[in-house]
Design an enzyme around this catalytic site. Structure first.
Site, mmCIF file in Angstrom:
data_model
loop_
_atom_site.group_PDB
_atom_site.id
_atom_site.type_symbol
_atom_site.label_atom_id
_atom_site.label_comp_id
_atom_site.label_asym_id
_atom_site.label_seq_id
_atom_site.Cartn_x
_atom_site.Cartn_y
_atom_site.Cartn_z
ATOM 1 N N TYR A 1 21.821 84.148 -3.047
ATOM 2 C CA TYR A 1 23.231 84.561 -3.009
ATOM 3 C C TYR A 1 23.324 86.019 -2.565
ATOM 4 O O TYR A 1 24.017 86.362 -1.604
ATOM 5 C CB TYR A 1 23.853 84.353 -4.395
ATOM 6 N N LYS B 1 24.810 87.889 0.749
ATOM 7 C CA LYS B 1 25.952 88.811 0.614
ATOM 8 C C LYS B 1 25.641 90.112 1.350
ATOM 9 O O LYS B 1 26.533 90.738 1.921
ATOM 10 C CB LYS B 1 26.267 89.103 -0.866
HETATM 11 N N1 LIG Z 1 32.820 86.404 -9.853
HETATM 12 C C1 LIG Z 1 32.197 87.562 -9.789
HETATM 13 O O1 LIG Z 1 31.791 88.125 -10.817
HETATM 14 C C2 LIG Z 1 31.975 88.223 -8.473
HETATM 15 C C3 LIG Z 1 32.357 87.610 -7.288
HETATM 16 N N2 LIG Z 1 32.163 88.270 -6.089
HETATM 17 C C4 LIG Z 1 32.625 87.662 -4.837
HETATM 18 O O2 LIG Z 1 34.015 87.393 -4.957
HETATM 19 C C5 LIG Z 1 34.379 86.286 -4.148
HETATM 20 C C6 LIG Z 1 35.197 85.298 -4.951
HETATM 21 O O3 LIG Z 1 34.415 84.839 -6.040
HETATM 22 P P1 LIG Z 1 35.026 83.910 -7.169
HETATM 23 O O4 LIG Z 1 36.494 83.905 -7.091
HETATM 24 O O5 LIG Z 1 34.351 84.296 -8.427
HETATM 25 O O6 LIG Z 1 34.441 82.487 -6.726
HETATM 26 P P2 LIG Z 1 35.116 81.035 -6.715
HETATM 27 O O7 LIG Z 1 34.003 80.070 -6.609
HETATM 28 O O8 LIG Z 1 36.090 80.884 -7.817
HETATM 29 O O9 LIG Z 1 35.931 81.055 -5.341
HETATM 30 C C7 LIG Z 1 35.339 80.881 -4.101
HETATM 31 C C8 LIG Z 1 36.228 79.988 -3.241
HETATM 32 O O10 LIG Z 1 35.610 79.829 -1.968
HETATM 33 C C9 LIG Z 1 35.828 78.505 -1.544
HETATM 34 N N3 LIG Z 1 34.819 78.137 -0.557
HETATM 35 C C10 LIG Z 1 33.497 77.989 -0.754
HETATM 36 N N4 LIG Z 1 32.900 77.589 0.370
HETATM 37 C C11 LIG Z 1 33.869 77.502 1.320
HETATM 38 C C12 LIG Z 1 33.875 77.119 2.670
HETATM 39 N N5 LIG Z 1 32.763 76.729 3.305
HETATM 40 N N6 LIG Z 1 35.049 77.136 3.366
HETATM 41 C C13 LIG Z 1 36.197 77.492 2.727
HETATM 42 N N7 LIG Z 1 36.254 77.860 1.433
HETATM 43 C C14 LIG Z 1 35.110 77.857 0.730
HETATM 44 C C15 LIG Z 1 35.711 77.673 -2.815
HETATM 45 O O11 LIG Z 1 36.312 76.399 -2.673
HETATM 46 C C16 LIG Z 1 36.404 78.572 -3.815
HETATM 47 O O12 LIG Z 1 37.771 78.240 -3.937
HETATM 48 C C17 LIG Z 1 33.057 85.722 -3.587
HETATM 49 O O13 LIG Z 1 32.890 86.212 -2.281
HETATM 50 C C18 LIG Z 1 31.989 86.325 -4.491
HETATM 51 O O14 LIG Z 1 30.793 86.505 -3.787
HETATM 52 C C19 LIG Z 1 31.626 89.518 -6.039
HETATM 53 C C20 LIG Z 1 31.225 90.141 -7.177
HETATM 54 C C21 LIG Z 1 31.349 89.559 -8.481
HETATM 55 C C1 LIG Z 2 23.822 83.226 -20.950
HETATM 56 C C2 LIG Z 2 24.051 84.711 -21.007
HETATM 57 C C3 LIG Z 2 22.769 85.487 -21.084
HETATM 58 C C4 LIG Z 2 24.837 85.263 -19.864
HETATM 59 C C5 LIG Z 2 26.221 84.659 -19.714
HETATM 60 C C6 LIG Z 2 27.108 85.462 -18.831
HETATM 61 C C7 LIG Z 2 26.773 85.343 -17.366
HETATM 62 C C8 LIG Z 2 27.170 83.961 -16.895
HETATM 63 C C9 LIG Z 2 27.471 86.451 -16.572
HETATM 64 C C10 LIG Z 2 27.037 87.842 -17.031
HETATM 65 C C11 LIG Z 2 27.038 88.751 -15.819
HETATM 66 C C12 LIG Z 2 27.730 87.933 -14.762
HETATM 67 C C13 LIG Z 2 27.641 88.298 -13.324
HETATM 68 C C14 LIG Z 2 27.794 87.316 -12.342
HETATM 69 C C15 LIG Z 2 27.964 85.874 -12.714
HETATM 70 C C16 LIG Z 2 28.168 85.608 -14.206
HETATM 71 C C17 LIG Z 2 27.261 86.491 -15.054
HETATM 72 C C18 LIG Z 2 25.793 86.262 -14.701
HETATM 73 C C19 LIG Z 2 27.611 87.631 -10.873
HETATM 74 C C20 LIG Z 2 26.203 87.184 -10.490
HETATM 75 C C21 LIG Z 2 28.619 86.888 -10.002
HETATM 76 C C22 LIG Z 2 28.458 87.179 -8.537
HETATM 77 C C23 LIG Z 2 28.174 88.599 -8.194
HETATM 78 O O1 LIG Z 2 28.386 88.993 -7.076
HETATM 79 C C24 LIG Z 2 27.523 89.474 -9.176
HETATM 80 C C25 LIG Z 2 27.849 89.129 -10.606
HETATM 81 C C26 LIG Z 2 27.092 90.012 -11.580
HETATM 82 C C27 LIG Z 2 27.452 89.732 -12.998
#
Ligand SMILES: NC(=O)C1=CN([C@@H]2O[C@H](COP(=O)(O)OP(=O)(O)OC[C@H]3O[C@@H](n4cnc5c(N)ncnc54)[C@H](O)[C@@H]3O)[C@@H](O)[C@H]2O)C=CC1
Ligand SMILES: CC(C)CCC[C@@H](C)[C@H]1CC[C@H]2C3=C(CC[C@]12C)[C@@]1(C)CCC(=O)C[C@@H]1CC3
Length: 345
Positions: A144, A148
Site C-alpha cells: 500500500y 502511495k
Molecule cells: N484512512 C486513513 O487513515 C488514511 C487514508 N489515506 C488515504 O485516504 C484516501 C481515502 O481513504 P478512506 O476513505 O479511508 O478509504 P475508503 O476505502 O473508505 O475509500 C476509498 C474509496 O475508493 C473507492 N475505490 C477503490 N478502488 C477504486 C477504483 N478502482 N475505482 C474507483 N473507485 C475506487 C472505494 O470504492 C472507496 O469508496 C485513500 O487514498 C487513502 O490512501 C491516507 C492516510 C490515512
Molecule cells: C489491533 C490494534 C493493535 C490496532 C487497531 C487500530 C488500527 C486498525 C489502526 C491504528 C493506526 C491506523 C492507521 C491506518 C489504518 C488503521 C490503523 C492501522 C493507516 C494504515 C491507514 C492508511 C494510511 O495511509 C496510514 C494509516 C496509519 C494509521
C-alpha cells in the site's frame, strides 16, 4: 486557435467519493455551494447536488464522462491497506492514477488534489514531528505504502503552470471519525475477541490521529488556495490534528468510551513484531489453500509501537490551515457515532 472554455470553478469531482473520507468531503463541498460529481466503483449513498458515476478509475472513458465541465478533481480512491494485494495496488494506485491524470488533461481540469498519506516516509521506525522534506521511505512497510509513494510522485510531477494544470498532495495520518470502516471497527472486533488486553511496548509512543473533518478542511483549503502564483503548486502537505497523542491512550479512550476495558499489560515490542511477522509469513504461504486475516499484522504492530507524528507547519503557513475540531471533541463525536459497536449492543 480555439479558445478553451473554462469550466465553472464551483464544479468539482471526487474520485473515491463513496468512501469514508470521500463522503465527508462531498458533504462539505455541497455545504460550500459546489456541484459535485462522485466517481467510484460503488455508490453508497444519495445526496442532493451530487451526481454519481459508477466506474473504475482505470477506465479513462468512464472517467471522462464524470469529469465533463469539472475544474477541480479530488482523488481519494484507493484499495484498503488491509487487502495487501500487490497487483491491485499497482493497478489502482499507480496505473489508475496515471489514467486519472490523462483524463484530467483531456477534460480540461485545472486542479488535481491527491489524498496521499503521511506514511510515505514511514519505514517502521520512530518519526517525530517530521516535516515534508523527509525523503520517501526506501523500504516502505507494505505494498500500500509503496504504491502511495509512486502515486504522490506522479501527481506532483504532473503539475504544469504552462498547461494550466496544477497539482497538490495532502498527506493525512490516522484518519478517524463517524462511518470509518477501519480504525474503530477493527479495534472493537479485537476487543470483542479478547485481544485488546495488551499494550505493545512501553505505551509512551506518540502518534497523530486526525479527525476526518480536519482532513476535509485541509483538502478544500488546498484546492481553493492552489493558484499559479501560490506556493502550493507541486507540494505535499501534512494535515493532522496538531495534537500528537500516545497511541495507547487514544485506543483506550475509544475503547472505554464504548464500554470496553483499556489494555493494561505490557508486551515487548520486538516479541510482538516477531510473532506478527511469523503469522504474516504463514498466512502468505497458505494463501492458495486458506485465507487467514491476522489482527496483528506487522504493519499494525509497527504503527502501534513506534512514534509517528508529523509537523503541519507548512500547511499552516501556505494555506492558513488550523484544525477545526480538537482531539477531545473529535473522540467524543466518534464514540457517539458508533452506538452499534458499544459493549453489549
Ligand atoms: N484512512 C486513513 O487513515 C488514511 C487514508 N489515506 C488515504 O485516504 C484516501 C481515502 O481513504 P478512506 O476513505 O479511508 O478509504 P475508503 O476505502 O473508505 O475509500 C476509498 C474509496 O475508493 C473507492 N475505490 C477503490 N478502488 C477504486 C477504483 N478502482 N475505482 C474507483 N473507485 C475506487 C472505494 O470504492 C472507496 O469508496 C485513500 O487514498 C487513502 O490512501 C491516507 C492516510 C490515512
Ligand atoms: C489491533 C490494534 C493493535 C490496532 C487497531 C487500530 C488500527 C486498525 C489502526 C491504528 C493506526 C491506523 C492507521 C491506518 C489504518 C488503521 C490503523 C492501522 C493507516 C494504515 C491507514 C492508511 C494510511 O495511509 C496510514 C494509516 C496509519 C494509521
Amino acid at each position: 486557435m480555439a479558445t478553451r472554455i473554462r469550466p465553472s470553478n464551483k464544479r468539482c469531482a471526487v474520485i473515491g467519493g463513496s468512501g469514508f473520507l470521500g463522503r465527508h468531503l462531498v458533504e462539505r463541498l455541497v455545504d460550500r455551494g459546489y456541484a459535485v460529481a462522485v466517481f467510484d466503483i460503488r455508490q453508497s449513498y444519495e445526496l442532493p447536488g451530487v451526481t454519481f458515476y459508477q466506474g473504475d478509475l482505470c477506465d479513462k472513458h468512464a472517467l471522462l464522462v464524470a469529469l465533463k465541465d469539472v475544474s477541480i478533481v479530488f482523488h481519494c480512491a484507493s484499495p484498503a491497506p488491509a487487502s495487501d494485494d500487490r497487483a491491485l495496488f499497482q493497478r489502482v494506485n499507480i496505473d489508475g492514477t496515471r489514467t486519472v491524470i490523462q483524463a484530467c488533461h483531456e477534460a480540461g481540469v485545472q486542479k488535481l488534489v491527491l489524498t496521499s498519506s503521511a506514511s510515505v516516509v514511514f519505514e517502521g521506525t520512530d518519526i517525530k514531528n517530521a516535516k515534508e522534506d523527509l525523503p520517501y521511505a526506501k523500504r516502505p512497510i507494505d505494498y500500500y505504502t509503496e504504491t502511495k509513494i509512486q502515486q504522490e510522485k506522479m501527481v506532483l510531477e504532473a503539475c504544469s503552470k504552462e498547461n494550466d494544470f496544477l497539482t497538490v498532495a495532502i498527506r493525512p495520518h490516522g484518519i478517524f471519525g463517524p462511518r470509518d470502516p477501519q480504525l474503530v471497527p477493527i479495534l472493537v472486533d479485537a476487543a470483542r475477541r479478547g485481544k485488546m488486553k495488551f499494550i505493545i511496548g512501553d505505551g509512551c509512543n506518540l502518534v497523530d490521529f486526525t479527525y476526518v473533518e480536519n482532513v476535509v478542511h485541509g483538502h478544500i483549503l488546498a484546492a481553493e488556495r492552489l493558484k499559479t502564483d501560490s506556493p502550493l503548486c507541486a507540494q505535499a502537505y501534512h494535515i493532522t490534528n496538531d495534537e500528537p497523542v500516545r497511541f495507547w491512550d487514544f485506543m483506550s479512550q475509544i475503547l472505554v468510551g464504548l464500554g470496553y476495558s483499556a489494555p493494561r499489560y505490557h508486551l515487548p515490542y520486538m516479541l510482538v513484531y516477531g510473532i506478527a511477522l511469523l503469522l504474516w509469513l504463514m498466512a502468505f504461504i497458505m494463501r492458495p489453500l486458506v485465507q487467514i486475516k491476522p489482527t496483528f499484522t506487522p504493519m499494525r504492530v509497527a504503527l502501534a509501537g513506534t512514534h509517528h507524528y508529523y509537523s503541519c507547519a507548512r500547511a499552516k503557513q501556505d494555506m492558513g490551515y488550523q484544525p477545526v475540531v480538537p482531539l477531545k471533541e473529535a473522540i467524543a463525536r466518534t464514540v457517539e457515532s458508533y452506538p452499534h459497536l458499544r459493549k453489549g449492543a
